[in-house]
Enzyme design. Sequence first.
Site, short mmCIF file in Angstrom:
data_model
loop_
_atom_site.label_atom_id
_atom_site.label_comp_id
_atom_site.label_asym_id
_atom_site.label_seq_id
_atom_site.Cartn_x
_atom_site.Cartn_y
_atom_site.Cartn_z
N SER A 123 0.81 -1.23 0.00
CA SER A 123 0.00 0.00 0.00
C SER A 123 0.84 1.27 0.00
CB SER A 123 -0.94 0.03 1.21
OG SER A 123 -0.21 -0.14 2.40
N ASP A 143 -4.56 7.07 7.80
CA ASP A 143 -5.73 6.29 8.25
C ASP A 143 -5.35 5.05 9.05
OD1 ASP A 143 -4.57 4.71 6.35
OD2 ASP A 143 -6.42 4.22 5.30
N HIS A 168 -0.74 3.92 7.19
CA HIS A 168 -0.45 4.71 5.99
C HIS A 168 -0.16 6.16 6.34
CE1 HIS A 168 -3.27 1.50 4.47
NE2 HIS A 168 -2.07 1.20 4.03
#
Length: 378
Positions: A48, A355, A358
């Site tokens: 991610s 969040d 991240h």
Amino acid sequence: MARFLPCAAVSLLLVVVLLSATPDADAASSSSTGRRYRYGSIFSFGDSYADTGNNPVAFRRLSLFDPVMRPPYGATFFRRPTGRDSDGRLAIDFIAESLGLPLVPPFLARERNGSTFRRGANFAVGGATAIDAAFFHSGDPPGGSTFPLNTSLGVQLQWFESIKPSLCGKGCKDFFRTSLFFVGAFGVNDYLLSLSTNNVSQVRPLVPDVITTISTAIERLIVHGASTLVVPGIIPFGCAPPVLVKFADRDPAGYDPRTGCLKGINELVTRHNTLLQEAVHELQAKHTAGDVKIVYTDFFGPVMEMLTSPAKFGFEDVFTLCCGGPGKYNYNPKIFCGDAAGIMCKDPSTRVFWDGVHLTEAAYRHIAAGWLSSIQSP
Ligand SMILES: *[C@@H]1O[C@H](CO)[C@@H](O)[C@H](O)[C@H]1NC(C)=O
Ligand SMILES: *[C@@H]1O[C@H](CO)[C@@H](O)[C@H](O)[C@H]1NC(C)=O
Ligand SMILES: *[C@@H]1O[C@H](CO)[C@@H](O)[C@H](O)[C@H]1NC(C)=O
């Protein structure tokens, strides 16, 4: 827990980018190094931290919860959700911009033919591991998770190989010589998945396996013709708000008194980053002949610096999520960023964490600046 893992995993997209460079000797170079690189494309592998839009496709195929296609994801820069796990651009986006290249298109979200990816392709998927999914499905330590994503580094390499014929046919070696390859970051998902059923000491032996998986991938890319490869380390995720909550330690000795971060987990991170740098040095020594350049880029240092000297960067509340739910550090395992009951900070540029594990665009901007100078150093 079930909720924590996919979210954590989403936040852990690993991207591998291969940097292929052509020394452009007679470019009217303003560079004082005398060696200047021009890149025609970027290829990226990872999780991610580098995924520019693959995870919505991968998660939808498995009917998994994935928050990133809802506002306020993307609000800062794109003004819409793009599949990135941030409010805006990731490090790889800033680097593409700085090199005058288009933002790297996500492989799974585009029609798959070579012409789509002449300027690069991003194979990074949120939740991806270095080690193949089967290991984590095995159920026993040190795997011990049923998180089902089949998007490991090995799978991402297969995707890369599948577009090669239409991308560059018989001229791939020449084509990739001017490509920049990002390999990583990889590892955070491997470790978080394992930590869901094992303690830190049990997960430690996994580190060399993760590093070997990454260095084997680098070798494979060099065989394909990659000549500039960027290999990021991993962030100190023992400082990430969801990790501080989920792995909270009753014993104060479990925390680094200087940072308030979880010591054991950050020692795992340091071990990973140290072994990865050793592997990069070994690979570089082995490939001195072929004009191959392999660059380790630091993900740990800049995040630590932002957390310990926030004012220097205009950050406040460095351990509080910008986007989350009610709870310590705005982390709530049931109410997530983008939920109706979610919490969104006023100014994402004052936060480090977006969040979960991240980061915000503001954090990625600083990280990218450091990576770019590593990439461009002679
Ligand atoms: C590849 O995709 C592009 C964009 O969708 C399309 O215009 C082109 O015709 C496709 N090429 C091939 C060979 O399928
Ligand atoms: C994972 O994906 C790869 C590449 O798409 C495929 O070859 C493999 O069969 C898949 N494995 C599983 C367990 O689905
Ligand atoms: C980790 O778990 C193993 C197996 O249960 C146990 O023997 C060991 O003492 C634990 N280590 C720590 C540091 O808690």
